[in-house]
Scaffold this motif. Structure first.
Motif, short mmCIF file in Angstrom:
data_model
loop_
_atom_site.label_atom_id
_atom_site.label_comp_id
_atom_site.label_asym_id
_atom_site.label_seq_id
_atom_site.Cartn_x
_atom_site.Cartn_y
_atom_site.Cartn_z
N MET A 43 0.64 -1.18 0.04
CA MET A 43 -0.06 -0.11 -0.20
C MET A 43 0.87 1.36 0.07
SD MET A 43 -3.04 -1.22 -0.14
CE MET A 43 -3.92 0.17 -0.23
N ARG A 44 2.25 1.15 0.02
CA ARG A 44 3.00 2.44 0.12
C ARG A 44 3.06 3.04 -1.06
NH1 ARG A 44 8.93 0.09 1.09
NH2 ARG A 44 8.11 -1.29 -0.41
N TYR A 45 2.62 2.25 -2.23
CA TYR A 45 2.46 3.05 -3.72
C TYR A 45 1.03 3.35 -3.99
CZ TYR A 45 6.61 0.20 -4.19
OH TYR A 45 7.95 -0.17 -4.07
N GLY A 46 0.23 3.80 -3.05
CA GLY A 46 -1.18 4.44 -3.07
C GLY A 46 -2.14 3.63 -3.09
N PRO A 47 -3.65 4.18 -3.44
CA PRO A 47 -4.70 3.38 -3.36
C PRO A 47 -4.80 2.48 -4.66
CG PRO A 47 -5.20 5.90 -3.01
CD PRO A 47 -3.66 5.63 -3.42
N VAL A 48 -5.64 1.55 -4.30
CA VAL A 48 -6.08 0.42 -5.38
C VAL A 48 -7.31 0.10 -5.38
CG1 VAL A 48 -3.66 -0.73 -5.29
CG2 VAL A 48 -5.52 -1.73 -3.97
N GLN A 49 -7.82 -0.48 -6.48
CA GLN A 49 -9.15 -0.82 -6.63
C GLN A 49 -9.19 -2.42 -6.55
OE1 GLN A 49 -11.90 1.08 -6.93
NE2 GLN A 49 -10.90 3.00 -6.91
N ALA A 50 -9.96 -2.89 -5.74
CA ALA A 50 -10.08 -4.27 -5.62
C ALA A 50 -11.47 -4.78 -5.58
CB ALA A 50 -9.39 -4.63 -4.26
#
Length: 252
Positions: A43-50
């Motif tokens: 999650m260090r690389y930013g939000p994601v959609q799952a």
């Protein structure tokens, strides 16, 4: 100290390699496979959609917001196609682990590119990826009430699921055909048309030929096909725990 020694004594009483063989695999990649069925997202690389409901574990401070089908336009399309694809926005810090009913997970990186994915096979993607539900344009679509896929476009990571190990077919080498319910995705540059099995209405349900909708591919690029169909009894789409639908829900 006594508490620490007690913990050490307790741990040494557990024999075998379970906790070594299946220990979390550290990685610097935003998306990495913990094993063939479990995706680890840093999650260090930013939000994601799952996919909604795909979280199986997380460490740290991860927050989840249900995004539904994503916006009024997508909600309208989802109403036309059945269940649609339900996504949640994941943000915060730490590690997130996602999976979908022990299906195989496939990871790819798009660089200013696009893939068209069966909605049942979408697992997760970077927030930098733009997504939309779109109608698959094909001559045979009128008979089925329309076929719909999810387009993922931009630069970032995409994870999809497959039932078993898939095969990637290069369509430029020869005419390529596949069962519409076994197609996972195709890449940009690929053209697609739908053929309808002449077996008639009996082909729509189990007990018929089972091959009513066939996709014909051409152009340049790849088609990913899984060794199973996204169907349950009655010919309705499965995948991700969603039941029911019909032909209009095959790709949404």
């Amino acid at each position: 100290m006594e508490g620490t020694r007690g913990t050490e004594r307790h741990l040494t009483m557990i024999h075998g390699s379970l906790f070594q063989d299946f220990r979390e695999k550290e990685s610097q990649d935003p998306f990495s496979l913990q094993n063939s069925k479990l995706l680890r997202i840093d999650m260090r690389y930013g939000p994601v959609q799952a996919k909604t409901g795909s979280m199986v574990a997380y460490q740290g401070d991860v927050r989840f917001q249900n995004k539904g089908s994503g916006g009024m336009g997508k909600m309208f399309k989802a109403a036309m196609t059945g269940e649609g694809v339900k996504m949640m926005e994941c943000s915060g810090s730490g590690e997130l682990f996602v999976a979908d009913d022990a299906a195989e997970v496939q990871v790819m990186y798009l660089q200013d590119d696009m893939v068209s994915v069966n909605g049942a096979n979408v697992l997760a993607f970077s927030s930098s990826i733009q997504w939309d539900i779109h109608r698959v344009q094909a001559r045979g679509a009128a008979m089925t009430g329309g076929l719909y896929n999810v387009s993922l476009r931009g630069t970032g990571y995409v994870a999809v699921t497959t039932k078993g190990n898939p095969v990637a077919l290069e369509v430029a080498s020869s005419p390529t055909f596949a069962d519409a319910q076994a197609v996972v995705l195709w890449t940009s540059g690929v053209t697609m048309d739908v053929r309808v099995d002449t077996g008639g209405i009996g082909s729509m349900i189990r007990g018929g030929t089972g091959e009513m909708l066939q996709m014909a591919f051409g152009g340049q690029g790849y088609v990913l096909v899984q060794p199973a169909e996204n169907v349950v009894d009655g010919g309705h789409q499965g995948g991700g725990g969603n039941k029911g639908g019909g032909l209009g829900e095959l790709f949404g």
